[in-house]
Motif scaffolding. Structure first.
Motif, PDB file in Angstrom:
ATOM      1  N   ASN A   1       0.743  -1.037  -0.021  1.00 49.73           N
ATOM      2  CA  ASN A   1       0.004   0.109   0.061  1.00 49.73           C
ATOM      3  C   ASN A   1       0.817   1.184  -0.127  1.00 49.73           C
ATOM      4  O   ASN A   1       0.445   2.480   0.132  1.00 49.73           O
ATOM      5  CB  ASN A   1      -0.875  -0.047   1.040  1.00 49.73           C
ATOM      6  N   GLU A   2       2.116   1.200  -0.183  1.00 47.89           N
ATOM      7  CA  GLU A   2       3.007   2.342  -0.254  1.00 47.89           C
ATOM      8  C   GLU A   2       3.486   2.455  -1.595  1.00 47.89           C
ATOM      9  O   GLU A   2       3.150   1.759  -2.481  1.00 47.89           O
ATOM     10  CB  GLU A   2       4.093   2.102   0.676  1.00 47.89           C
ATOM     11  N   LYS A   3       3.794   3.714  -1.904  1.00 45.47           N
ATOM     12  CA  LYS A   3       4.254   4.245  -3.309  1.00 45.47           C
ATOM     13  C   LYS A   3       5.719   3.902  -3.512  1.00 45.47           C
ATOM     14  O   LYS A   3       6.583   4.619  -3.023  1.00 45.47           O
ATOM     15  CB  LYS A   3       3.785   5.749  -3.615  1.00 45.47           C
ATOM     16  N   ARG A   4       5.758   2.952  -4.082  1.00 44.18           N
ATOM     17  CA  ARG A   4       7.283   2.299  -4.460  1.00 44.18           C
ATOM     18  C   ARG A   4       7.726   3.200  -5.654  1.00 44.18           C
ATOM     19  O   ARG A   4       7.176   3.356  -6.686  1.00 44.18           O
ATOM     20  CB  ARG A   4       7.318   1.035  -4.814  1.00 44.18           C
ATOM     21  N   THR A   5       9.047   3.683  -5.786  1.00 42.09           N
ATOM     22  CA  THR A   5       9.622   4.601  -6.733  1.00 42.09           C
ATOM     23  C   THR A   5      10.584   3.676  -7.448  1.00 42.09           C
ATOM     24  O   THR A   5      11.004   4.174  -8.493  1.00 42.09           O
ATOM     25  CB  THR A   5      10.166   6.231  -6.145  1.00 42.09           C
ATOM     26  N   HIS A   6      11.297   2.951  -6.847  1.00 42.85           N
ATOM     27  CA  HIS A   6      12.221   1.983  -7.643  1.00 42.85           C
ATOM     28  C   HIS A   6      12.330   0.596  -6.795  1.00 42.85           C
ATOM     29  O   HIS A   6      12.200   0.527  -5.595  1.00 42.85           O
ATOM     30  CB  HIS A   6      13.367   2.725  -8.061  1.00 42.85           C
ATOM     31  N   LYS A   7      12.804  -0.293  -7.461  1.00 48.58           N
ATOM     32  CA  LYS A   7      13.330  -1.615  -6.902  1.00 48.58           C
ATOM     33  C   LYS A   7      14.225  -2.311  -7.865  1.00 48.58           C
ATOM     34  O   LYS A   7      14.045  -2.419  -9.105  1.00 48.58           O
ATOM     35  CB  LYS A   7      12.094  -2.567  -7.032  1.00 48.58           C
ATOM     36  N   VAL A   8      15.607  -2.416  -7.382  1.00 49.97           N
ATOM     37  CA  VAL A   8      16.679  -2.565  -8.247  1.00 49.97           C
ATOM     38  C   VAL A   8      17.130  -3.931  -7.599  1.00 49.97           C
ATOM     39  O   VAL A   8      17.641  -3.976  -6.145  1.00 49.97           O
ATOM     40  CB  VAL A   8      17.878  -1.802  -8.335  1.00 49.97           C
ATOM     41  N   GLY A   9      17.506  -5.062  -8.391  1.00 53.24           N
ATOM     42  CA  GLY A   9      18.059  -6.279  -7.828  1.00 53.24           C
ATOM     43  C   GLY A   9      19.439  -6.571  -8.316  1.00 53.24           C
ATOM     44  O   GLY A   9      20.028  -5.516  -8.796  1.00 53.24           O
ATOM     45  N   ASN A  10      20.118  -7.527  -7.949  1.00 52.24           N
ATOM     46  CA  ASN A  10      21.380  -8.022  -8.494  1.00 52.24           C
ATOM     47  C   ASN A  10      22.278  -6.978  -8.023  1.00 52.24           C
ATOM     48  O   ASN A  10      23.264  -6.722  -8.770  1.00 52.24           O
ATOM     49  CB  ASN A  10      21.288  -8.109 -10.062  1.00 52.24           C
ATOM     50  N   LEU A  11      22.383  -6.832  -6.589  1.00 50.76           N
ATOM     51  CA  LEU A  11      23.082  -5.930  -6.012  1.00 50.76           C
ATOM     52  C   LEU A  11      23.974  -6.731  -4.814  1.00 50.76           C
ATOM     53  O   LEU A  11      23.751  -7.843  -4.463  1.00 50.76           O
ATOM     54  CB  LEU A  11      22.463  -4.781  -5.157  1.00 50.76           C
ATOM     55  N   SER A  12      25.123  -6.117  -4.667  1.00 50.47           N
ATOM     56  CA  SER A  12      25.910  -6.624  -3.732  1.00 50.47           C
ATOM     57  C   SER A  12      26.430  -5.207  -2.464  1.00 50.47           C
ATOM     58  O   SER A  12      26.429  -4.118  -3.059  1.00 50.47           O
ATOM     59  CB  SER A  12      27.359  -7.531  -4.128  1.00 50.47           C
ATOM     60  N   SER A  13      26.958  -5.580  -1.216  1.00 51.66           N
ATOM     61  CA  SER A  13      27.211  -4.661  -0.612  1.00 51.66           C
ATOM     62  C   SER A  13      28.740  -4.730  -0.227  1.00 51.66           C
ATOM     63  O   SER A  13      29.180  -6.009  -0.028  1.00 51.66           O
ATOM     64  CB  SER A  13      26.372  -4.637   0.673  1.00 51.66           C
ATOM     65  N   ILE A  14      29.284  -3.574   0.347  1.00 54.91           N
ATOM     66  CA  ILE A  14      30.734  -3.755   0.697  1.00 54.91           C
ATOM     67  C   ILE A  14      30.742  -2.886   2.084  1.00 54.91           C
ATOM     68  O   ILE A  14      30.252  -1.743   2.115  1.00 54.91           O
ATOM     69  CB  ILE A  14      32.013  -3.467  -0.036  1.00 54.91           C
ATOM     70  N   THR A  15      30.781  -3.402   3.247  1.00 56.29           N
ATOM     71  CA  THR A  15      30.776  -2.734   4.527  1.00 56.29           C
ATOM     72  C   THR A  15      32.156  -2.837   4.950  1.00 56.29           C
ATOM     73  O   THR A  15      32.980  -3.492   5.113  1.00 56.29           O
ATOM     74  CB  THR A  15      29.940  -3.378   5.611  1.00 56.29           C
ATOM     75  N   VAL A  16      32.428  -1.544   5.368  1.00 55.25           N
ATOM     76  CA  VAL A  16      33.889  -0.812   5.734  1.00 55.25           C
ATOM     77  C   VAL A  16      33.791  -0.463   7.271  1.00 55.25           C
ATOM     78  O   VAL A  16      33.237   0.407   7.379  1.00 55.25           O
ATOM     79  CB  VAL A  16      34.764   0.008   4.953  1.00 55.25           C
ATOM     80  N   LYS A  17      34.694  -0.968   8.220  1.00 49.59           N
ATOM     81  CA  LYS A  17      34.790  -0.588   9.471  1.00 49.59           C
ATOM     82  C   LYS A  17      35.794   0.374   9.521  1.00 49.59           C
ATOM     83  O   LYS A  17      36.984   0.026   9.131  1.00 49.59           O
ATOM     84  CB  LYS A  17      35.015  -1.826  10.143  1.00 49.59           C
ATOM     85  N   LEU A  18      35.298   1.680   9.903  1.00 51.91           N
ATOM     86  CA  LEU A  18      36.455   2.667  10.074  1.00 51.91           C
ATOM     87  C   LEU A  18      36.915   2.986  11.345  1.00 51.91           C
ATOM     88  O   LEU A  18      36.155   2.723  12.394  1.00 51.91           O
ATOM     89  CB  LEU A  18      35.681   3.932   9.457  1.00 51.91           C
ATOM     90  N   PRO A  19      38.216   3.409  11.538  1.00 55.87           N
ATOM     91  CA  PRO A  19      38.742   3.766  13.021  1.00 55.87           C
ATOM     92  C   PRO A  19      37.957   4.996  13.458  1.00 55.87           C
ATOM     93  O   PRO A  19      37.389   5.738  12.564  1.00 55.87           O
ATOM     94  CB  PRO A  19      40.076   4.101  12.647  1.00 55.87           C
ATOM     95  N   LYS A  20      38.105   5.167  14.699  1.00 55.97           N
ATOM     96  CA  LYS A  20      37.168   6.260  15.355  1.00 55.97           C
ATOM     97  C   LYS A  20      37.874   7.556  14.701  1.00 55.97           C
ATOM     98  O   LYS A  20      37.146   8.627  14.876  1.00 55.97           O
ATOM     99  CB  LYS A  20      37.612   6.271  17.039  1.00 55.97           C
ATOM    100  N   ALA A  21      39.110   7.784  14.522  1.00 54.65           N
ATOM    101  CA  ALA A  21      39.579   9.009  13.952  1.00 54.65           C
ATOM    102  C   ALA A  21      38.887   9.193  12.664  1.00 54.65           C
ATOM    103  O   ALA A  21      39.060  10.726  12.197  1.00 54.65           O
ATOM    104  CB  ALA A  21      41.092   8.983  13.636  1.00 54.65           C
ATOM    105  N   ASN A  22      38.070   8.584  11.988  1.00 52.18           N
ATOM    106  CA  ASN A  22      37.435   9.084  10.615  1.00 52.18           C
ATOM    107  C   ASN A  22      36.450  10.113  10.837  1.00 52.18           C
ATOM    108  O   ASN A  22      36.572  11.116  10.032  1.00 52.18           O
ATOM    109  CB  ASN A  22      36.848   7.902  10.104  1.00 52.18           C
ATOM    110  N   VAL A  23      36.053  10.265  11.985  1.00 50.74           N
ATOM    111  CA  VAL A  23      35.288  11.630  12.226  1.00 50.74           C
ATOM    112  C   VAL A  23      35.804  12.813  12.323  1.00 50.74           C
ATOM    113  O   VAL A  23      35.196  14.099  12.611  1.00 50.74           O
ATOM    114  CB  VAL A  23      34.056  11.359  13.446  1.00 50.74           C
ATOM    115  N   THR A  24      37.060  12.790  12.941  1.00 55.55           N
ATOM    116  CA  THR A  24      37.924  14.154  12.823  1.00 55.55           C
ATOM    117  C   THR A  24      38.785  14.109  11.842  1.00 55.55           C
ATOM    118  O   THR A  24      39.711  15.105  11.903  1.00 55.55           O
ATOM    119  CB  THR A  24      38.398  14.027  14.200  1.00 55.55           C
TER     120      THR A  24
END
Length: 167
Positions: free
Chosen positions: A91-114
């Motif tokens: 019942n929601e208005k979907r604007t897109h749906k894309v498949g065949n995707l993969s992710s890369i998650t990178v853990k950053l050191p705390k110093a990344n925010v400064t």
């Protein structure tokens, strides 16, 4: 002349700190078989999302992330539950749906925010290799990029090489 020297000294300090942060990048996690959904924000969208979360919480092996902007809600989820997403969000208005995707998650050191330029530097390297980023999701100390399956090897190689780069 003194401004030029000051600028060069500042650039050197920033680059030195940036290189240190990049070298301290932690675990890199790759996931495949993902789908990216986007829905227009509505009065019921958060309640609908809660229903989905209640269902998928039963399976800790699923990939799930979401982000809500001003006008749209984005969900990236394991393709194994795409029928569930379609049903719950019917019942929601979907604007897109894309498949065949993969992710890369990178853990950053705390110093990344400064440290200025961490994301710019990483995304610049990916762009130079022609990697098209479908989505970016970040928390304080990690970020996830979503790419099409045919670009996951290149994206992983680029990030891995950045981490192992010699000065």
């Amino acid at each position: 002349m003194s401004l030029k020297r000051l600028s060069e000294e500042l650039d050197f300090k920033i680059n030195l700190k940036l290189n240190k942060v990049i070298k301290e990048v932690g675990e890199i996690t790759v996931r495949s078989s993902l789908i990216d959904y986007a829905y227009l924000v509505s009065d019921s969208i958060l309640e609908t999302q809660v229903k989905l979360i209640d269902e998928i919480n039963k399976n800790q092996d699923l990939f799930y992330t979401s982000a809500r902007g001003v006008n749209e809600l984005n969900i990236i989820i394991s393709s194994s539950v795409s029928d569930l997403v379609d049903e719950i969000f019917k019942n929601e208005k979907r604007t897109h749906k894309v498949g065949n995707l993969s992710s890369i998650t990178v853990k950053l050191p705390k110093a990344n925010v400064t440290t200025p330029g961490v994301f710019y530097y990483i995304f610049q390297q990916l762009a130079w290799e022609g990697v098209i980023i479908q989505e970016v999701i970040s928390t304080t100390n990690e970020f996830t990029i979503i790419v099409h399956d045919d670009q996951i090897d290149t994206a992983f190689r680029v990030i891995k090489e950045l981490k192992n780069k010699e000065d």
